[in-house]
Design an enzyme around this catalytic site. Structure first.
Site, short mmCIF file in Angstrom:
data_model
loop_
_atom_site.label_atom_id
_atom_site.label_comp_id
_atom_site.label_asym_id
_atom_site.label_seq_id
_atom_site.Cartn_x
_atom_site.Cartn_y
_atom_site.Cartn_z
N ASP A 58 52.09 34.60 16.49
CA ASP A 58 52.44 35.87 15.84
C ASP A 58 52.65 35.69 14.34
O ASP A 58 52.48 36.63 13.57
CB ASP A 58 53.69 36.47 16.48
N ASN A 71 55.64 32.38 18.34
CA ASN A 71 54.80 32.97 19.39
C ASN A 71 55.71 33.40 20.54
O ASN A 71 56.93 33.20 20.48
CB ASN A 71 53.73 31.96 19.85
N LYS A 72 55.13 33.96 21.56
CA LYS A 72 55.88 34.49 22.71
C LYS A 72 56.96 33.54 23.19
O LYS A 72 56.72 32.33 23.28
CB LYS A 72 54.88 34.80 23.82
N GLN A 116 52.81 39.11 30.47
CA GLN A 116 51.49 39.20 29.82
C GLN A 116 50.50 38.21 30.44
O GLN A 116 49.29 38.44 30.42
CB GLN A 116 51.61 38.91 28.32
N ARG A 121 49.55 45.43 22.30
CA ARG A 121 50.42 44.34 21.85
C ARG A 121 49.52 43.17 21.52
O ARG A 121 48.32 43.21 21.75
CB ARG A 121 51.52 44.01 22.86
N GLY A 122 50.12 42.10 20.99
CA GLY A 122 49.31 40.98 20.51
C GLY A 122 49.12 41.15 19.01
O GLY A 122 48.75 42.24 18.54
N ALA A 123 49.37 40.07 18.26
CA ALA A 123 49.47 40.18 16.80
C ALA A 123 48.23 40.82 16.12
O ALA A 123 48.36 41.82 15.41
CB ALA A 123 49.77 38.80 16.22
N ARG A 149 57.19 46.85 14.94
CA ARG A 149 57.55 45.53 15.50
C ARG A 149 57.70 44.55 14.33
O ARG A 149 56.91 44.61 13.38
CB ARG A 149 56.49 45.01 16.49
O1 MRU Z 1 54.98 40.69 22.73
P1 MRU Z 1 53.49 40.51 22.63
O2 MRU Z 1 52.77 40.71 23.91
O3 MRU Z 1 52.91 41.32 21.50
O4 MRU Z 1 53.33 38.99 22.23
C1 MRU Z 1 52.03 38.49 22.03
C2 MRU Z 1 52.00 37.04 21.75
O5 MRU Z 1 53.00 36.37 21.64
C3 MRU Z 1 50.64 36.45 21.51
O6 MRU Z 1 50.60 35.12 21.93
C4 MRU Z 1 50.34 36.49 20.00
O7 MRU Z 1 50.54 37.78 19.51
C5 MRU Z 1 48.98 36.04 19.69
S1 MRU Z 1 47.79 37.21 20.18
C6 MRU Z 1 46.26 36.65 19.75
#
Ligand code: MRU
Length: 368
Positions: free
Chosen positions: A252, A262-263, A211, A65-67, A104
């Protein structure tokens, strides 16, 4: 019988530049290897995937996970699609791209990476199958390497804005685990630490998926950077007590006007930072900037399953007949963001003109 930690699957050289990596491609281009993030911090275990559909499921199910990391994973997934192709190459690549793109919806890096790989797929369609795979693998590894370099560059730029002795609040995980390596928000922390600044981090645990507590704390501790986990609703009182100097998060998707998805919970952090006159920094590679999306209102926000909220550790937290809402992301308006750090430069003030000024000119390889 003890379970293998899967390290034998990893390539000789990790492109992450670290002793661990969220995602890698095997040396023979036949497997995408993911660090099983759902098992962290208890176990560090790598799992191999040998077709694009399985890679897409791993993205949906949060193995990775993570963009930026999911963009890189999708690029590697398309290498597997090319390798497994037995019929019509363009059709099979299109199908795999559709499946990966459906994994996603919010992080634009996913679509950016798929588009970039598709441009190469088009170019190599007439080549022999092995040459196609090699060329696509080269491109996917380039995406991975460029992401690590981008994280290092934005980290360097961001660290200049972090005072010695600062306590930084971060939300979610925007670290090495969320990128090709090094991290975006945590790249800023790492760079400040490497510059010899005494920094410490308060990591929001980041409900509902944890996370912050599971991932951010794990990777910072591993690098010897002081970190403590707080529950999300403690952030306000830490700001009020003057214990937080700076907030720094990832993104994201960043819309043309500078709004940042973002999250879920990031918007709350930004409101708190503003109320307590503290800087709210966002660090993200240019592949997260979506100049085709006018504002945050146009960014698709993923809604995830009820179970992420209604249970934890096998225990029910919400009665079965009660509804649950689980948006995975929120939008922080540009006016609450002090600066955005990218590998192309710093956007400050955060607005459409500032982002436009960094847009790559025709012929550049970054998203335009
Ligand atoms: O749902 P996730 O864990 O994929 O969400 C991740 C985030 O919101 C991060 O802050 C974002 O992707 C930036 S990662 C460098």
């Amino acid at each position: 019988m003890s379970r293998s930690n899967g390290r034998e699957l990893l390539p000789r050289e990790l492109l992450s530049g670290s002793s661990f990596s969220a995602v890698e491609l095997s040396d023979d281009n036949s497997r995408v290897i993911l660090l099983e993030q759902r098992e962290l911090p208890s176990e560090e275990r790598y799992v191999g995937f040998s077709d694009a559909d399985a890679v897409a499921r791993a993205i949906t199910d949060m193995v990775v996970r993570g963009a930026p990391a999911i963009g890189i994973t999708a690029a590697y997934g398309l290498v597997l699609a090319a390798k497994g192709c037995t019929g019509n190459f363009p059709e099979e690549m299109k199908r795999a791209s559709r499946v990966l793109a459906a994994s996603r919806p919010t992080a634009v890096n996913l679509f950016w990476a798929i588009e970039r790989m598709n441009r190469v797929a088009l170019d190599v369609a007439s080549l022999a199958p092995t040459s196609r795979v090699e060329r696509l693998a080269e491109e996917a590894r380039a995406i991975h390497r460029e992401d690590v370099a981008a994280c290092r560059r934005m980290g360097e730029l961001g660290a200049q804005r972090v005072p010695d002795g600062a306590t930084l609040l971060t939300h979610c995980n925007a670290g090495a685990l969320a990128t090709g390596g090094y991290g975006t928000a945590l790249g800023v922390v790492r760079a400040a630490h490497e510059q010899g600044k005494r920094v410490r981090v308060l990591a929001d645990e980041t409900r509902p998926y944890w996370q912050g507590s599971r991932l951010t704390a794990w990777e910072l501790h591993r690098d010897g950077i002081p970190v403590e986990v707080i529950c999300d609703n403690a952030a306000a009182s830490f700001f009020a007590r003057g214990e937080i100097d700076v907030a720094v998060v990832g993104a994201d998707r960043i819309a043309r006007n500078g709004d940042v998805a973002n999250k879920i919970g990031t918007y709350g952090v930004a409101c708190l930072a503003r109320a307590h006159e503290r800087a709210m920094f966002v660090a993200a590679p240019w592949s997260t900037v979506d100049l085709d999306t006018a504002s945050g209102a146009d960014i698709p926000i993923e809604e995830r399953s009820r179970g992420e909220i209604s249970e934890a550790g096998g225990r029910a937290l919400v009665a079965p007949d009660i509804g649950v809402r689980n948006p995975a992301f929120d939008v922080t308006p540009a006016r609450l963001v002090t600066a955005i750090f990218t590998e192309r430069g710093v956007v400050d003030p955060v607005d459409a003109a500032g982002l436009e000024a960094l847009r790559p000119r025709a012929g550049g390889s970054a998203r335009g």
